[in-house]
Design an enzyme around this catalytic site. Structure first.
Site, PDB file in Angstrom:
ATOM      1  N   ILE A  82      55.967  53.521  45.293  1.00 22.47           N
ATOM      2  CA  ILE A  82      56.743  55.055  45.571  1.00 22.47           C
ATOM      3  C   ILE A  82      55.715  55.741  44.473  1.00 22.47           C
ATOM      4  O   ILE A  82      55.647  55.487  43.383  1.00 22.47           O
ATOM      5  CB  ILE A  82      58.343  54.700  44.974  1.00 22.47           C
ATOM      6  CG1 ILE A  82      59.231  53.889  45.876  1.00 22.47           C
ATOM      7  CG2 ILE A  82      58.584  56.169  45.211  1.00 22.47           C
ATOM      8  CD1 ILE A  82      60.289  53.403  45.168  1.00 22.47           C
ATOM      9  N   CYS A  83      55.535  56.991  45.240  1.00 24.22           N
ATOM     10  CA  CYS A  83      54.825  57.825  44.478  1.00 24.22           C
ATOM     11  C   CYS A  83      56.250  59.014  44.218  1.00 24.22           C
ATOM     12  O   CYS A  83      56.609  59.901  45.072  1.00 24.22           O
ATOM     13  CB  CYS A  83      53.765  58.791  45.336  1.00 24.22           C
ATOM     14  SG  CYS A  83      53.054  60.043  44.620  1.00 24.22           S
TER      15      CYS A  83
END
Length: 220
Positions: free
Chosen positions: A87-88
Site C-alpha cells: 500500500i502507498c
C-alpha cells in the site's frame, strides 16, 4: 505486560466495542502483534459490497513506528500493488503519528479506496488505466471486488450468488473482442492478455497503438 502489548490490547478491545465503524481486528495465530484487519468496501465506489482484509504487523517500537499493513484481499487500485497487496499511503510511512490507532489507520485505508491518488501510485499499470479511462477502470475494479472480495456481480441479471467464475480478460481490464482479435492470429490468450495489459490497450489509448506494434510485441 509491556506498554506495546497494553496499547495493542486496548485498541483491539476499543474496536470490538465500536459497533458503528464496521472495522474488525483479529489475531493471527493468537499473536497480538500479527493481526488481520477488515472493513467493508465504501459505498458508491467500485468496491461497494466487498469485504476487504488487511495483514497487520506491529513493530517493536509501536506506536512510535508505523504499523506495517498490506492487503490480503486482492484490490484493483492505483495505490495498492495488484501483485503483493503493498500500500502507498503517507501515514504508513513518514506521516505516521503515535496518536494514530489501528482502527483509524484502517479507516484511512477504506477512505483510500474512495479517493485514489494515481499521481503517487503503488501500481503504475493500474494508475495508467485509471487516468486513461475512468469508466473502464471502474469496471475492472468492480469485477475484482466481485471475484476477490465477494461483492455482488457487476453483470446485470446476475444475482452474484454462488462461486464467482474468473474471467482473466476482465481481470486485466481488457475487452474480449480485442483479445480475440489477436488470438485469431494464432497467439496464445495468456500472451495476448499480458501484452495488451502492458501496453495499456484501453480507452482512448487503443487508437494510438497500431496492430503492428502489438504483433511485434507478441513475436518477441
Amino acid at each position: 505486560m509491556d506498554a506495546r502489548l497494553r496499547r495493542v490490547n486496548k485498541e483491539i478491545a476499543d474496536c470490538k466495542n465500536d459497533k458503528t465503524s464496521n472495522i474488525a481486528i483479529d489475531l493471527i495465530d493468537d499473536n497480538p502483534f500479527h493481526l488481520r484487519g477488515s472493513f467493508p468496501g465504501p459505498e458508491d465506489t467500485p468496491y461497494q459490497g466487498g469485504h476487504f482484509e488487511v495483514d497487520i504487523v506491529i513493530p517493536d517500537s509501536y506506536p512510535f513506528q508505523p504499523v506495517k499493513m498490506k492487503f490480503i484481499t486482492k484490490v484493483y487500485h492505483p495505490n495498492v500493488s495488484s501483485a503483493s497487496g503493498a500500500i502507498c499511503l503517507d501515514i504508513l510511512k513518514d506521516a505516521w503519528s503515535p496518536v494514530l490507532t489501528l482502527k483509524s489507520t484502517l479507516i484511512s485505508l477504506q477512505s483510500l479506496l474512495c479517493s485514489p491518488e494515481p499521481n503517487d501510485p503503488q501500481d503504475a499499470e493500474v494508475a495508467k488505466h485509471f487516468m486513461m479511462s475512468r469508466s473502464s477502470f471502474d469496471d475492472t475494479a468492480r469485477y475484482w471486488a466481485h471475484i476477490y472480495a465477494g461483492a455482488p456481480s457487476p453483470k446485470e441479471g446476475d444475482s452474484g450468488k454462488g462461486k464467482a467464475v474468473r474471467d482473466e480478460i476482465a481481470i486485466a481490464g481488457l475487452q474480449h473482442a480485442h483479445v480475440e482479435q489477436f488470438e485469431s492470429l494464432g497467439f496464445d490468450r495468456t500472451q495476448v492478455i499480458d501484452v495488451l495489459r502492458r501496453l495499456n490497450y484501453r480507452g482512448a489509448n487503443i487508437a494510438k497503438i497500431p496492430d503492428d506494434r502489438i504483433v511485434e510485441e507478441l513475436l518477441k
